[in-house]
Design a protein around this motif. Structure first.
Motif, short mmCIF file in Angstrom:
data_model
loop_
_atom_site.label_atom_id
_atom_site.label_comp_id
_atom_site.label_asym_id
_atom_site.label_seq_id
_atom_site.Cartn_x
_atom_site.Cartn_y
_atom_site.Cartn_z
N GLY A 68 0.81 -1.21 0.00
CA GLY A 68 0.00 0.00 0.00
C GLY A 68 0.84 1.27 0.00
O GLY A 68 0.40 2.31 -0.45
N GLN A 69 2.07 1.17 0.51
CA GLN A 69 2.95 2.34 0.56
C GLN A 69 4.06 2.29 -0.49
O GLN A 69 4.89 3.19 -0.56
N THR A 70 4.07 1.24 -1.30
CA THR A 70 5.06 1.12 -2.36
C THR A 70 4.66 2.03 -3.52
O THR A 70 3.49 2.10 -3.88
N LYS A 71 5.63 2.71 -4.09
CA LYS A 71 5.37 3.69 -5.16
C LYS A 71 5.52 3.01 -6.53
O LYS A 71 6.54 3.13 -7.20
N PHE A 72 4.47 2.31 -6.94
CA PHE A 72 4.51 1.52 -8.17
C PHE A 72 4.67 2.39 -9.43
O PHE A 72 5.35 1.99 -10.36
N LYS A 73 4.04 3.55 -9.48
CA LYS A 73 4.14 4.40 -10.68
C LYS A 73 5.59 4.81 -10.93
O LYS A 73 6.06 4.78 -12.06
N GLU A 74 6.29 5.19 -9.86
CA GLU A 74 7.69 5.59 -10.01
C GLU A 74 8.58 4.38 -10.33
O GLU A 74 9.58 4.51 -11.02
N MET A 75 8.20 3.22 -9.81
CA MET A 75 9.00 2.00 -10.05
C MET A 75 9.02 1.62 -11.52
O MET A 75 9.97 1.00 -11.98
N LYS A 76 7.97 1.97 -12.26
CA LYS A 76 7.92 1.64 -13.69
C LYS A 76 9.08 2.26 -14.46
O LYS A 76 9.47 1.76 -15.50
N HIS A 77 9.63 3.34 -13.94
CA HIS A 77 10.72 4.04 -14.61
C HIS A 77 12.10 3.59 -14.12
O HIS A 77 13.11 4.10 -14.58
N LEU A 78 12.10 2.64 -13.20
CA LEU A 78 13.36 2.13 -12.65
C LEU A 78 13.72 0.82 -13.35
O LEU A 78 12.86 -0.04 -13.55
N ALA A 79 14.96 0.66 -13.72
CA ALA A 79 15.41 -0.58 -14.38
C ALA A 79 15.19 -1.78 -13.45
O ALA A 79 15.39 -1.67 -12.23
N HIS A 80 14.78 -2.90 -14.03
CA HIS A 80 14.57 -4.11 -13.25
C HIS A 80 15.82 -4.51 -12.47
O HIS A 80 15.74 -5.02 -11.35
N GLU A 81 16.98 -4.26 -13.05
CA GLU A 81 18.24 -4.60 -12.39
C GLU A 81 18.41 -3.83 -11.08
O GLU A 81 18.99 -4.35 -10.12
N GLU A 82 17.88 -2.61 -11.03
CA GLU A 82 17.99 -1.82 -9.81
C GLU A 82 17.14 -2.40 -8.68
O GLU A 82 17.52 -2.37 -7.51
N ILE A 83 15.98 -2.92 -9.03
CA ILE A 83 15.12 -3.57 -8.04
C ILE A 83 15.78 -4.86 -7.56
O ILE A 83 15.81 -5.16 -6.36
N LEU A 84 16.34 -5.62 -8.49
CA LEU A 84 17.07 -6.85 -8.14
C LEU A 84 18.22 -6.52 -7.19
O LEU A 84 18.40 -7.19 -6.17
N ARG A 85 18.98 -5.50 -7.50
CA ARG A 85 20.12 -5.11 -6.66
C ARG A 85 19.64 -4.75 -5.25
O ARG A 85 20.28 -5.11 -4.27
N PHE A 86 18.50 -4.07 -5.15
CA PHE A 86 17.97 -3.73 -3.82
C PHE A 86 17.62 -4.98 -3.03
O PHE A 86 17.97 -5.09 -1.85
N PHE A 87 16.93 -5.92 -3.66
CA PHE A 87 16.54 -7.15 -2.94
C PHE A 87 17.77 -7.94 -2.50
O PHE A 87 17.80 -8.48 -1.39
N VAL A 88 18.79 -7.99 -3.33
CA VAL A 88 20.02 -8.70 -2.93
C VAL A 88 20.70 -7.95 -1.79
O VAL A 88 21.15 -8.56 -0.82
#
Length: 91
Positions: A68-88
């Protein structure tokens, strides 16, 4: 599983999982190591994903996302690799 209960640990299975994770990390090293994986390098993804790490009553680590607090609209503009790097980085 309650921390007061005794349960068997399948060492072979745990080792296979650890080996698979290490192999995957090695295969992803170009994404994970350049730039170096630091808080500053994952700050943008961290600011968009509302994630928390807490402990439950048994002392286990609980990692959760508040969608509910995740900013999905802004995430669309972020490379998938950046999200992967965060989770790692978080794990």
């Amino acid at each position: 599983v309650n921390k007061r209960e005794i349960f068997p640990i399948n060492v072979s299975k745990a080792f296979r999982r650890l080996t698979a994770y290490a192999t995957w990390m090695d295969e992803q090293k170009s994404v994970l190591l350049d730039p170096p994986l630091t808080l500053d390098s994952v700050r943008q993804a961290k600011s968009l994903l509302y994630s928390r790490v807490t402990h439950d009553d048994c002392g286990r680590v609980v990692w959760w996302l508040d969608l509910g607090q995740t900013k999905f609209k802004e995430m669309k503009h972020l490379a998938h690799e950046e999200i992967l790097r965060f989770f790692v980085w978080l794990s």
